[in-house]
Design a protein around this motif. Structure first.
Motif, PDB file in Angstrom:
ATOM      1  N   VAL A  68      75.644  -1.187 -10.723  1.00  0.00           N
ATOM      2  CA  VAL A  68      74.995  -1.292  -9.405  1.00  0.00           C
ATOM      3  C   VAL A  68      74.848  -2.755  -8.996  1.00  0.00           C
ATOM      4  CG1 VAL A  68      72.850  -0.877  -8.129  1.00  0.00           C
ATOM      5  CG2 VAL A  68      73.783   0.919  -9.588  1.00  0.00           C
ATOM      6  N   LEU A  69      74.474  -3.615  -9.966  1.00  0.00           N
ATOM      7  CA  LEU A  69      74.317  -5.045  -9.666  1.00  0.00           C
ATOM      8  C   LEU A  69      75.655  -5.671  -9.262  1.00  0.00           C
ATOM      9  CD1 LEU A  69      71.878  -6.208 -12.492  1.00  0.00           C
ATOM     10  CD2 LEU A  69      71.355  -5.924 -10.077  1.00  0.00           C
ATOM     11  N   ASN A  70      76.746  -5.109  -9.809  1.00  0.00           N
ATOM     12  CA  ASN A  70      78.084  -5.628  -9.473  1.00  0.00           C
ATOM     13  C   ASN A  70      78.722  -4.868  -8.317  1.00  0.00           C
ATOM     14  OD1 ASN A  70      77.938  -7.497 -11.559  1.00  0.00           O
ATOM     15  ND2 ASN A  70      78.787  -6.067 -13.055  1.00  0.00           N
ATOM     16  N   ASN A  71      77.890  -4.057  -7.618  1.00  0.00           N
ATOM     17  CA  ASN A  71      78.358  -3.263  -6.475  1.00  0.00           C
ATOM     18  C   ASN A  71      79.489  -2.298  -6.842  1.00  0.00           C
ATOM     19  OD1 ASN A  71      76.579  -4.167  -4.462  1.00  0.00           O
ATOM     20  ND2 ASN A  71      77.758  -6.067  -4.244  1.00  0.00           N
ATOM     21  N   LYS A  72      79.412  -1.776  -8.070  1.00  0.00           N
ATOM     22  CA  LYS A  72      80.380  -0.764  -8.497  1.00  0.00           C
ATOM     23  C   LYS A  72      79.739   0.603  -8.372  1.00  0.00           C
ATOM     24  CE  LYS A  72      83.424  -3.056 -11.808  1.00  0.00           C
ATOM     25  NZ  LYS A  72      83.912  -3.028 -13.200  1.00  0.00           N
ATOM     26  N   ALA A  73      80.497   1.553  -7.866  1.00  0.00           N
ATOM     27  CA  ALA A  73      79.978   2.918  -7.778  1.00  0.00           C
ATOM     28  C   ALA A  73      79.791   3.467  -9.190  1.00  0.00           C
ATOM     29  CB  ALA A  73      80.951   3.793  -7.003  1.00  0.00           C
ATOM     30  N   PRO A  74      78.643   4.109  -9.474  1.00  0.00           N
ATOM     31  CA  PRO A  74      78.403   4.657 -10.810  1.00  0.00           C
ATOM     32  C   PRO A  74      79.517   5.576 -11.298  1.00  0.00           C
ATOM     33  CG  PRO A  74      76.387   4.722  -9.532  1.00  0.00           C
ATOM     34  CD  PRO A  74      77.475   4.264  -8.600  1.00  0.00           C
ATOM     35  N   GLU A  82      82.577   5.112 -11.109  1.00  0.00           N
ATOM     36  CA  GLU A  82      83.599   4.288 -11.772  1.00  0.00           C
ATOM     37  C   GLU A  82      83.227   3.985 -13.220  1.00  0.00           C
ATOM     38  OE1 GLU A  82      84.566   0.761  -9.550  1.00  0.00           O
ATOM     39  OE2 GLU A  82      84.305   1.804  -7.634  1.00  0.00           O
ATOM     40  N   MET A  83      81.922   4.080 -13.550  1.00  0.00           N
ATOM     41  CA  MET A  83      81.450   3.745 -14.898  1.00  0.00           C
ATOM     42  C   MET A  83      81.444   4.959 -15.825  1.00  0.00           C
ATOM     43  SD  MET A  83      80.531   0.599 -14.163  1.00  0.00           S
ATOM     44  CE  MET A  83      79.510   0.052 -15.502  1.00  0.00           C
ATOM     45  N   GLN A  84      81.822   6.119 -15.298  1.00  0.00           N
ATOM     46  CA  GLN A  84      81.639   7.371 -16.043  1.00  0.00           C
ATOM     47  C   GLN A  84      82.319   7.370 -17.410  1.00  0.00           C
ATOM     48  OE1 GLN A  84      82.484  10.842 -13.717  1.00  0.00           O
ATOM     49  NE2 GLN A  84      81.279  12.157 -15.027  1.00  0.00           N
ATOM     50  N   ASP A  85      83.513   6.803 -17.483  1.00  0.00           N
ATOM     51  CA  ASP A  85      84.243   6.798 -18.749  1.00  0.00           C
ATOM     52  C   ASP A  85      83.562   5.949 -19.811  1.00  0.00           C
ATOM     53  OD1 ASP A  85      86.107   8.502 -17.789  1.00  0.00           O
ATOM     54  OD2 ASP A  85      87.629   6.982 -17.361  1.00  0.00           O
ATOM     55  N   LYS A  86      82.708   5.021 -19.385  1.00  0.00           N
ATOM     56  CA  LYS A  86      82.054   4.115 -20.343  1.00  0.00           C
ATOM     57  C   LYS A  86      80.705   4.645 -20.822  1.00  0.00           C
ATOM     58  CE  LYS A  86      84.232  -0.003 -18.392  1.00  0.00           C
ATOM     59  NZ  LYS A  86      84.019  -1.329 -17.769  1.00  0.00           N
ATOM     60  N   GLY A 140      69.399  13.569 -13.968  1.00  0.00           N
ATOM     61  CA  GLY A 140      69.623  12.748 -12.778  1.00  0.00           C
ATOM     62  C   GLY A 140      71.002  12.129 -12.696  1.00  0.00           C
ATOM     63  N   MET A 141      71.749  12.148 -13.811  1.00  0.00           N
ATOM     64  CA  MET A 141      73.083  11.539 -13.807  1.00  0.00           C
ATOM     65  C   MET A 141      74.041  12.276 -12.878  1.00  0.00           C
ATOM     66  SD  MET A 141      73.966  10.203 -17.641  1.00  0.00           S
ATOM     67  CE  MET A 141      75.679   9.920 -17.268  1.00  0.00           C
ATOM     68  N   LYS A 142      73.814  13.577 -12.688  1.00  0.00           N
ATOM     69  CA  LYS A 142      74.678  14.343 -11.790  1.00  0.00           C
ATOM     70  C   LYS A 142      74.585  13.800 -10.369  1.00  0.00           C
ATOM     71  CE  LYS A 142      74.171  18.555 -14.546  1.00  0.00           C
ATOM     72  NZ  LYS A 142      73.513  19.872 -14.630  1.00  0.00           N
ATOM     73  N   VAL A 143      73.368  13.389  -9.983  1.00  0.00           N
ATOM     74  CA  VAL A 143      73.167  12.818  -8.647  1.00  0.00           C
ATOM     75  C   VAL A 143      73.836  11.453  -8.557  1.00  0.00           C
ATOM     76  CG1 VAL A 143      71.439  12.039  -6.980  1.00  0.00           C
ATOM     77  CG2 VAL A 143      70.974  14.038  -8.414  1.00  0.00           C
ATOM     78  N   ILE A 144      73.612  10.625  -9.587  1.00  0.00           N
ATOM     79  CA  ILE A 144      74.163   9.264  -9.575  1.00  0.00           C
ATOM     80  C   ILE A 144      75.687   9.289  -9.602  1.00  0.00           C
ATOM     81  CG2 ILE A 144      74.273   7.091 -10.874  1.00  0.00           C
ATOM     82  CD1 ILE A 144      71.477   7.557 -11.825  1.00  0.00           C
ATOM     83  N   MET A 145      76.251  10.243 -10.350  1.00  0.00           N
ATOM     84  CA  MET A 145      77.704  10.303 -10.514  1.00  0.00           C
ATOM     85  C   MET A 145      78.423  10.999  -9.350  1.00  0.00           C
ATOM     86  SD  MET A 145      78.528   8.630 -13.086  1.00  0.00           S
ATOM     87  CE  MET A 145      77.421   7.728 -14.161  1.00  0.00           C
ATOM     88  N   SER A 146      77.678  11.509  -8.391  1.00  0.00           N
ATOM     89  CA  SER A 146      78.324  12.177  -7.257  1.00  0.00           C
ATOM     90  C   SER A 146      78.992  11.139  -6.360  1.00  0.00           C
ATOM     91  CB  SER A 146      77.302  12.985  -6.450  1.00  0.00           C
ATOM     92  OG  SER A 146      76.370  12.118  -5.839  1.00  0.00           O
ATOM     93  N   GLU A 147      80.070  11.535  -5.717  1.00  0.00           N
ATOM     94  CA  GLU A 147      80.830  10.601  -4.874  1.00  0.00           C
ATOM     95  C   GLU A 147      80.046  10.178  -3.641  1.00  0.00           C
ATOM     96  OE1 GLU A 147      84.734  11.959  -3.960  1.00  0.00           O
ATOM     97  OE2 GLU A 147      85.185  12.527  -6.028  1.00  0.00           O
ATOM     98  N   THR A 148      79.023  10.959  -3.285  1.00  0.00           N
ATOM     99  CA  THR A 148      78.237  10.647  -2.085  1.00  0.00           C
ATOM    100  C   THR A 148      77.106   9.663  -2.372  1.00  0.00           C
ATOM    101  OG1 THR A 148      76.849  12.587  -2.530  1.00  0.00           O
ATOM    102  CG2 THR A 148      78.721  12.880  -1.025  1.00  0.00           C
ATOM    103  N   ASP A 163      66.381   2.102  -4.721  1.00  0.00           N
ATOM    104  CA  ASP A 163      65.394   3.147  -4.461  1.00  0.00           C
ATOM    105  C   ASP A 163      65.695   4.423  -5.247  1.00  0.00           C
ATOM    106  OD1 ASP A 163      64.634   1.223  -2.755  1.00  0.00           O
ATOM    107  OD2 ASP A 163      64.452   2.488  -0.973  1.00  0.00           O
ATOM    108  N   ASP A 164      66.936   4.943  -5.078  1.00  0.00           N
ATOM    109  CA  ASP A 164      67.294   6.184  -5.766  1.00  0.00           C
ATOM    110  C   ASP A 164      67.417   5.978  -7.267  1.00  0.00           C
ATOM    111  OD1 ASP A 164      67.326   7.596  -3.431  1.00  0.00           O
ATOM    112  OD2 ASP A 164      69.468   7.297  -3.052  1.00  0.00           O
ATOM    113  N   VAL A 165      68.009   4.848  -7.658  1.00  0.00           N
ATOM    114  CA  VAL A 165      68.172   4.544  -9.081  1.00  0.00           C
ATOM    115  C   VAL A 165      66.803   4.476  -9.755  1.00  0.00           C
ATOM    116  CG1 VAL A 165      69.005   2.830 -10.732  1.00  0.00           C
ATOM    117  CG2 VAL A 165      70.347   3.329  -8.705  1.00  0.00           C
TER     118      VAL A 165
END
Length: 411
Positions: A129-135, A137-141, A150-158, A166-168
């Motif tokens: 998030v600090l590097n402005n990367k969509a979560p 993109e981090m899923q494989d790591k 809550g990860m299902k919400v964070i990992m959604s494309e929307t 705020d959401d994080v």
């Protein structure tokens, strides 16, 4: 003498009660984990992996082990990250199977094991998030053991990463079991800035706090809070679990102190102005606590570290073995030779931990085997990943120096 006999009789009756009750509630789960012990890679499996010339050869070698055909659906060319990810997914599946059979307090104990991985995942997502990367993109790591609702919400494309924290903040502090550790960390950081908020940290402040913090320090602080909480829970269980887990967690706390201290050498964390930040990462229990940690809080170079560790023969021996690594590290920054030929404290701790976790299987009727099994499987996955990297780099001659064998035959 009579009181001693009565006390001994009470201890014996409690031990007998522990044996009978443990098997009623947790005997099946323990049997499953002890059965899974036979699935660790054997010397013959490592020999086959070590003779692989490509990752495709490694795929074939793993098929002949307990891992089976878990990579058969993966397309070629195979990647090291793919092998590692699939190994962790297999471990997570086995872990969830055992946990599904568990009852209290074992289910809470296994939740604590998963919380450590949640800390890793939370820090990984925040870094993204600090590097402005969509979560997404981090899923494989992310570690599959550290997944939470809550990860299902964070990992959604929307999920909008531009929306700030705020959401994080809401998901991490409200929807995860590590929320209390995270909130305490934010309060401590905020307190240091003389902005004490008695009612808690406001959502609007979180972004400002996190953006200016070193993520490695935050991760170490959260791990320290988890370790202390886990130890308190295990001691509350009593019996053999408190004894076995108490020893393992105390050793982990001590290793964490050594890691923080030695990795801070030759950095600004060992300067007088930053010592307080470093010392805040020391757990408040362990074999070094309180006398050893009191001395280590004052150290700033290898001479003072050695003096502080003088009463602790085992840890002093570890330090002497890695001293060359840190001396070489200093010379590299001054244009000296490479540190590659020396071992870091992490390498030695991996080897020490494997022996400690193996010994947990020697006792029965305790929860320590569940923790030891997960930790040993993680080391095995590290071994597989290291071998895969050596195969890719064409440095297979270093494989035996790098991996840590598990459950070796004892002569």
């Amino acid at each position: 003498a009579i009181l001693d006999q009565v006390a001994q009789a009470l201890v014996d009756s409690l031990a007998a009660m522990e044996l009978s009750i443990f098997n009623v509630n947790h005997g099946f789960c323990e049997a499953v984990v002890r059965g899974l012990r036979s699935g660790f890679l054997m010397p013959e499996d490592y020999r086959r992996l070590s003779t692989s010339d490509t990752l495709e050869d490694m795929r074939s070698a793993l098929e002949e082990s307990d891992y089976g055909t878990f990579l058969q659906d993966e397309p070629s060319p195979l990647l090291v990250s793919t092998i590692s990810k699939k190994c962790y997914e297999r471990l997570a599946d086995e872990f969830r199977y055992v946990k599904a059979q568990a009852v209290e307090p074992l289910s809470t104990f296994m939740d604590f094991i998963a919380r450590e991985k949640m800390v890793d995942n939370v820090c990984m997502i925040i870094q993204g998030v600090l590097n402005n990367k969509a979560p997404l993109e981090m899923q494989d790591k992310l570690h599959p053991l550290g997944e939470f609702e809550g990860m299902k919400v964070i990992m959604s494309e929307t999920f909008d990463v531009q929306g700030g924290f705020d959401d994080v903040y809401r998901i991490f502090l409200v929807d995860t079991p590590i929320g209390p550790y995270f909130e305490e960390y934010l309060k401590d950081v905020d307190r240091e800035k003389d902005e004490m908020v008695r009612a808690g940290v406001e959502t609007s402040q979180v972004g400002g706090i996190l953006t200016k913090q070193d993520l490695e320090i935050m991760k170490a602080t959260l791990k320290k809070a988890w370790l202390e909480d886990f130890n308190e829970f295990c001691q509350g269980l009593g019996g053999t679990t408190a004894e076995v887990m108490g020893h393992m967690l105390k050793m982990e706390a001590d290793f964490r102190v050594l890691l923080v201290t030695l990795n801070a050498l030759n950095t600004n964390m060992s300067t007088e102005s930053k010592l307080q930040d470093r010392n805040a990462l020391y757990p408040s229990f362990g074999y070094l606590y309180p006398e050893g940690t009191k001395e280590l809080r004052k150290v700033w170079n290898d001479t003072t570290v050695r003096a502080a560790l003088e009463p602790y023969t085992k840890y002093l021996s570890l330090f002497d073995q890695v001293k060359q690594f840190y001396e070489a590290e200093t010379s590299v920054t001054e244009g000296g030779k490479s540190v590659g030929q020396f071992q870091s404290i992490e390498d030695l701790i991996y080897a020490e931990n494997v022996h400690m976790y193996e010994m947990a299987f020697e006792q029965q009727y305790h929860f320590g085997v569940f923790y030891a099994w997960v930790k040993l499987k993680e080391q095995e996955i590290r071994n597989v990943r290291w071998i895969a990297n050596m195969v890719i780099l064409g440095t297979k001659e270093h494989i035996d120096d790098t991996i840590v064998p598990i459950f070796q035959a004892r002569l």
